[in-house]
Design a protein around this motif. Structure first.
Motif, PDB file in Angstrom:
ATOM      1  N   THR A 193       0.859  -1.184   0.000  1.00 43.69           N
ATOM      2  CA  THR A 193       0.000   0.000   0.000  1.00 43.69           C
ATOM      3  C   THR A 193       0.896   1.235   0.000  1.00 43.69           C
ATOM      4  OG1 THR A 193      -0.048   0.158   2.407  1.00 43.69           O
ATOM      5  CG2 THR A 193      -1.738  -1.240   1.365  1.00 43.69           C
ATOM      6  N   PRO A 194       0.351   2.392  -0.403  1.00 41.07           N
ATOM      7  CA  PRO A 194       1.148   3.626  -0.315  1.00 41.07           C
ATOM      8  C   PRO A 194       1.669   3.894   1.090  1.00 41.07           C
ATOM      9  CG  PRO A 194      -0.752   3.978  -1.732  1.00 41.07           C
ATOM     10  CD  PRO A 194      -0.926   2.613  -1.117  1.00 41.07           C
ATOM     11  N   ALA A 195       0.860   3.607   2.107  1.00 44.69           N
ATOM     12  CA  ALA A 195       1.304   3.846   3.480  1.00 44.69           C
ATOM     13  C   ALA A 195       2.494   2.965   3.841  1.00 44.69           C
ATOM     14  CB  ALA A 195       0.147   3.592   4.450  1.00 44.69           C
ATOM     15  N   LEU A 196       2.466   1.709   3.422  1.00 44.15           N
ATOM     16  CA  LEU A 196       3.595   0.821   3.698  1.00 44.15           C
ATOM     17  C   LEU A 196       4.844   1.295   2.956  1.00 44.15           C
ATOM     18  CD1 LEU A 196       4.905  -1.686   4.872  1.00 44.15           C
ATOM     19  CD2 LEU A 196       3.868  -3.042   3.028  1.00 44.15           C
ATOM     20  N   MET A 197       4.695   1.733   1.721  1.00 44.10           N
ATOM     21  CA  MET A 197       5.850   2.214   0.961  1.00 44.10           C
ATOM     22  C   MET A 197       6.452   3.448   1.633  1.00 44.10           C
ATOM     23  SD  MET A 197       6.239  -0.039  -1.284  1.00 44.10           S
ATOM     24  CE  MET A 197       7.616   0.770  -2.104  1.00 44.10           C
ATOM     25  N   GLU A 198       5.617   4.328   2.179  1.00 43.69           N
ATOM     26  CA  GLU A 198       6.120   5.504   2.889  1.00 43.69           C
ATOM     27  C   GLU A 198       6.901   5.080   4.130  1.00 43.69           C
ATOM     28  OE1 GLU A 198       2.893   8.102   3.763  1.00 43.69           O
ATOM     29  OE2 GLU A 198       2.405   8.476   1.641  1.00 43.69           O
ATOM     30  N   ALA A 199       6.397   4.089   4.841  1.00 44.19           N
ATOM     31  CA  ALA A 199       7.078   3.615   6.047  1.00 44.19           C
ATOM     32  C   ALA A 199       8.425   2.982   5.705  1.00 44.19           C
ATOM     33  CB  ALA A 199       6.195   2.621   6.792  1.00 44.19           C
ATOM     34  N   LEU A 200       8.489   2.250   4.622  1.00 44.03           N
ATOM     35  CA  LEU A 200       9.753   1.644   4.186  1.00 44.03           C
ATOM     36  C   LEU A 200      10.762   2.724   3.812  1.00 44.03           C
ATOM     37  CD1 LEU A 200       8.197  -1.228   2.063  1.00 44.03           C
ATOM     38  CD2 LEU A 200       9.740  -1.584   4.002  1.00 44.03           C
ATOM     39  N   THR A 201      10.309   3.720   3.053  1.00 46.73           N
ATOM     40  CA  THR A 201      11.201   4.799   2.644  1.00 46.73           C
ATOM     41  C   THR A 201      11.746   5.544   3.862  1.00 46.73           C
ATOM     42  OG1 THR A 201      10.016   5.064   0.550  1.00 46.73           O
ATOM     43  CG2 THR A 201      11.360   6.922   1.282  1.00 46.73           C
ATOM     44  N   ALA A 202      10.877   5.767   4.844  1.00 45.79           N
ATOM     45  CA  ALA A 202      11.299   6.474   6.057  1.00 45.79           C
ATOM     46  C   ALA A 202      12.384   5.713   6.812  1.00 45.79           C
ATOM     47  CB  ALA A 202      10.093   6.712   6.968  1.00 45.79           C
ATOM     48  N   ARG A 203      12.435   4.405   6.653  1.00 51.53           N
ATOM     49  CA  ARG A 203      13.457   3.577   7.308  1.00 51.53           C
ATOM     50  C   ARG A 203      14.706   3.398   6.444  1.00 51.53           C
ATOM     51  NH1 ARG A 203      11.854   0.354  11.686  1.00 51.53           N
ATOM     52  NH2 ARG A 203      10.263   1.506  12.854  1.00 51.53           N
ATOM     53  N   GLY A 204      14.749   4.047   5.298  1.00 53.60           N
ATOM     54  CA  GLY A 204      15.916   3.937   4.429  1.00 53.60           C
ATOM     55  C   GLY A 204      15.927   2.697   3.566  1.00 53.60           C
ATOM     56  N   ILE A 205      14.771   2.094   3.392  1.00 58.04           N
ATOM     57  CA  ILE A 205      14.639   0.893   2.552  1.00 58.04           C
ATOM     58  C   ILE A 205      14.100   1.337   1.202  1.00 58.04           C
ATOM     59  CG2 ILE A 205      13.497  -1.345   2.307  1.00 58.04           C
ATOM     60  CD1 ILE A 205      13.246  -1.123   5.529  1.00 58.04           C
ATOM     61  N   GLY A 206      14.868   1.129   0.150  1.00 52.18           N
ATOM     62  CA  GLY A 206      14.511   1.620  -1.170  1.00 52.18           C
ATOM     63  C   GLY A 206      13.696   0.622  -1.963  1.00 52.18           C
ATOM     64  N   HIS A 207      13.312   1.034  -3.161  1.00 51.22           N
ATOM     65  CA  HIS A 207      12.626   0.104  -4.065  1.00 51.22           C
ATOM     66  C   HIS A 207      12.944   0.457  -5.509  1.00 51.22           C
ATOM     67  CE1 HIS A 207       9.625   3.383  -4.153  1.00 51.22           C
ATOM     68  NE2 HIS A 207       9.250   2.888  -5.319  1.00 51.22           N
ATOM     69  N   ALA A 208      12.857  -0.548  -6.355  1.00 49.45           N
ATOM     70  CA  ALA A 208      13.077  -0.399  -7.794  1.00 49.45           C
ATOM     71  C   ALA A 208      12.077  -1.289  -8.508  1.00 49.45           C
ATOM     72  CB  ALA A 208      14.510  -0.798  -8.156  1.00 49.45           C
ATOM     73  N   THR A 209      11.899  -1.045  -9.804  1.00 44.75           N
ATOM     74  CA  THR A 209      10.978  -1.869 -10.585  1.00 44.75           C
ATOM     75  C   THR A 209      11.668  -2.426 -11.824  1.00 44.75           C
ATOM     76  OG1 THR A 209      10.130   0.043 -11.828  1.00 44.75           O
ATOM     77  CG2 THR A 209       8.926  -0.591  -9.829  1.00 44.75           C
ATOM     78  N   LEU A 210      11.182  -3.567 -12.250  1.00 44.67           N
ATOM     79  CA  LEU A 210      11.544  -4.189 -13.512  1.00 44.67           C
ATOM     80  C   LEU A 210      10.240  -4.680 -14.131  1.00 44.67           C
ATOM     81  CD1 LEU A 210      11.119  -7.241 -12.468  1.00 44.67           C
ATOM     82  CD2 LEU A 210      13.520  -7.113 -11.831  1.00 44.67           C
ATOM     83  N   THR A 211      10.312  -5.261 -15.301  1.00 42.12           N
ATOM     84  CA  THR A 211       9.094  -5.743 -15.972  1.00 42.12           C
ATOM     85  C   THR A 211       9.278  -7.184 -16.403  1.00 42.12           C
ATOM     86  OG1 THR A 211       8.658  -3.514 -16.857  1.00 42.12           O
ATOM     87  CG2 THR A 211       7.459  -5.356 -17.858  1.00 42.12           C
ATOM     88  N   LEU A 212       8.377  -8.060 -15.954  1.00 43.65           N
ATOM     89  CA  LEU A 212       8.281  -9.409 -16.493  1.00 43.65           C
ATOM     90  C   LEU A 212       6.802  -9.718 -16.681  1.00 43.65           C
ATOM     91  CD1 LEU A 212      10.320 -12.498 -16.117  1.00 43.65           C
ATOM     92  CD2 LEU A 212       7.901 -12.763 -15.587  1.00 43.65           C
ATOM     93  N   HIS A 213       6.412  -9.973 -17.934  1.00 48.65           N
ATOM     94  CA  HIS A 213       5.004 -10.233 -18.229  1.00 48.65           C
ATOM     95  C   HIS A 213       4.680 -11.687 -17.891  1.00 48.65           C
ATOM     96  CE1 HIS A 213       4.482  -6.303 -19.697  1.00 48.65           C
ATOM     97  NE2 HIS A 213       5.010  -6.460 -20.889  1.00 48.65           N
ATOM     98  N   VAL A 214       4.007 -11.875 -16.772  1.00 49.67           N
ATOM     99  CA  VAL A 214       3.704 -13.215 -16.260  1.00 49.67           C
ATOM    100  C   VAL A 214       2.731 -13.907 -17.215  1.00 49.67           C
ATOM    101  CG1 VAL A 214       3.071 -14.514 -14.215  1.00 49.67           C
ATOM    102  CG2 VAL A 214       3.827 -12.133 -13.986  1.00 49.67           C
ATOM    103  N   GLY A 215       3.038 -15.147 -17.593  1.00 49.50           N
ATOM    104  CA  GLY A 215       2.185 -15.904 -18.495  1.00 49.50           C
ATOM    105  C   GLY A 215       1.363 -16.943 -17.755  1.00 49.50           C
ATOM    106  N   ALA A 216       0.334 -17.437 -18.433  1.00 51.70           N
ATOM    107  CA  ALA A 216      -0.526 -18.456 -17.830  1.00 51.70           C
ATOM    108  C   ALA A 216       0.238 -19.748 -17.577  1.00 51.70           C
ATOM    109  CB  ALA A 216      -1.733 -18.723 -18.728  1.00 51.70           C
ATOM    110  N   GLY A 217       1.382 -19.915 -18.219  1.00 56.24           N
ATOM    111  CA  GLY A 217       2.198 -21.095 -17.977  1.00 56.24           C
ATOM    112  C   GLY A 217       2.648 -21.221 -16.535  1.00 56.24           C
ATOM    113  N   THR A 218       2.586 -20.117 -15.769  1.00 57.33           N
ATOM    114  CA  THR A 218       2.970 -20.181 -14.364  1.00 57.33           C
ATOM    115  C   THR A 218       2.070 -21.121 -13.570  1.00 57.33           C
ATOM    116  OG1 THR A 218       3.574 -18.790 -12.456  1.00 57.33           O
ATOM    117  CG2 THR A 218       1.516 -18.239 -13.573  1.00 57.33           C
ATOM    118  N   PHE A 219       0.852 -21.384 -14.079  1.00 61.95           N
ATOM    119  CA  PHE A 219      -0.084 -22.271 -13.383  1.00 61.95           C
ATOM    120  C   PHE A 219      -0.048 -23.705 -13.915  1.00 61.95           C
ATOM    121  CE2 PHE A 219      -2.261 -18.038 -13.215  1.00 61.95           C
ATOM    122  CZ  PHE A 219      -1.988 -17.795 -11.888  1.00 61.95           C
ATOM    123  N   LEU A 220       0.742 -23.956 -14.962  1.00 60.54           N
ATOM    124  CA  LEU A 220       0.764 -25.307 -15.530  1.00 60.54           C
ATOM    125  C   LEU A 220       1.398 -26.287 -14.546  1.00 60.54           C
ATOM    126  CD1 LEU A 220       1.844 -24.682 -19.246  1.00 60.54           C
ATOM    127  CD2 LEU A 220      -0.443 -25.217 -18.376  1.00 60.54           C
TER     128      LEU A 220
END
Length: 350
Positions: A193-220
């Motif tokens: 949630t936005p509130a959790l992300m704010e709390a993490l940032t306040a503690r000096g814990i960062g975040h980054a993003t990448l992209t992986l398009h999850v396929g239906a094969g994950t359920f096979l």
């Protein structure tokens, strides 16, 4: 390894049909040398300043379609009007998607399928896994067509127990969702949630993003008796140069890279060299991580609880050890944790 080593019994009532409210109220089992019962909202107290959480910013598309078999492109029809269901799972071109098809025995190469709302596609090129290529007609972006005719692709273990509804359009999307193309959510990030992300940032814990398009094969399911005989599905992903540099800098400074979800982990490991350096990556990955694998790019994982005999339970067993993960799952089952996509989380710190 024998696939049956990764089996366990899960009572059906442990499968979550809705997410926790609020999202960060979900329970979280911390697994390292011990097992500790916490909640996702406790993450700021459990990680260290300088750590970095890595999220998958893929966005789930309404990838499930219901239609009617129409005309055949190169011969007489046989049984037009048959109901056809399609679940898209991987883009193969601007207008072509690979799809798993329900009632596929009624489909032939060159058949058209009318999905309603002015959306139609031609089926061809049936694959060895039973999937079909669907080429969508017209000039509109396929994403717009899916918004009109598709619905959210709930995992089979939820869809078998209830129909998708309007709540799922929000519930099955993470707060980081930006790049359209997934047909399953990167579910570990559903807890944030936005509130959790704010709390993490306040503690000096960062975040980054990448992209992986999850396929239906994950359920096979894994049908092979030995992991060496399983053919892993491929998914498209991208880590740009700036993100790769940031992940490397965090580790060089003594921080930990914590993958938020198995999709983020698989892509980071696909981009990491034998020297532990994470490099820019763009393309398909079919990395299959089982016990014995040497992790090169991540130092921990936040993830949900996975299906027995699945490639994802094999992955977490590779990270933490099979016996430790079996003990963790037994603890989760005995203590009422909620499993799978809408369920609770585990924080794995080897």
């Amino acid at each position: 390894m024998r696939v049956d080593l990764f089996d366990f019994q899960l009572p059906p009532e442990r499968i979550a049909l809705r997410p926790a409210e609020p999202r960060d109220a979900a329970r979280m089992l911390v697994v390292n040398d011990t097992l500790i019962d916490r909640h996702v909202r406790d993450l700021p107290d459990l990680l260290r300043a300088g750590d970095l959480l890595v999220f998958n910013d893929t966005r789930v598309i309404p990838a499930q379609l219901e239609g009617t078999r129409g005309s055949h492109g190169d011969g007489p029809q046989s049984g037009p009007g048959a109901r056809i269901g399609a679940t898209l799972h991987k883009r193969e071109g601007p207008r072509r998607w690979r799809a798993f098809v329900r009632n596929a025995r009624r489909l032939r190469d060159g058949d058209s399928i009318d999905f309603g709302a002015g959306v139609s596609a031609t089926a061809s090129d049936r694959g060895a896994d039973g999937s079909w290529a669907l080429d969508f007609a017209g000039d509109e972006p396929v994403e717009l067509l899916l918004e009109r005719a598709g619905r959210m692709p709930l995992p089979p273990y939820i869809a078998a127990r209830r129909a998708a509804d309007t709540r799922d359009a929000d519930d099955y999307q993470t707060m980081f969702a930006r790049e359209q193309g997934a047909v399953a959510a990167p579910t570990a990030a559903l807890h944030f949630t936005p509130a959790l992300m704010e709390a993490l940032t306040a503690r000096g814990i960062g975040h980054a993003t990448l992209t992986l398009h999850v396929g239906a094969g994950t359920f096979l399911p894994v049908k092979a008796e030995d992991t060496a005989d399983h053919a892993m599905h491929a998914e498209w992903g991208r880590i740009d140069a700036a993100t790769a540099d940031r992940l490397n800098a965090v580790r060089a400074a003594g921080g930990r890279v914590i993958a938020c979800g198995t999709t983020s982990l698989r892509l980071i490991e696909s981009a990491a060299g034998e020297d532990g350096v994470i490099r820019p990556f763009e393309g398909d990955t079919a990395i299959f991580i089982t016990p014995g694998y040497r992790f090169r790019g991540v130092d921990g994982l936040l993830t949900n609880f996975h299906l027995p005999r699945s490639t994802l339970f094999m992955l977490v067993s590779a990270l933490m050890g099979l016996e430790r993960m079996k003990a963790a799952y037994a603890h989760a089952i005995d203590n009422g944790y909620r499993f799978y996509s809408y369920g609770d989380a585990s924080l794995l710190l080897p």
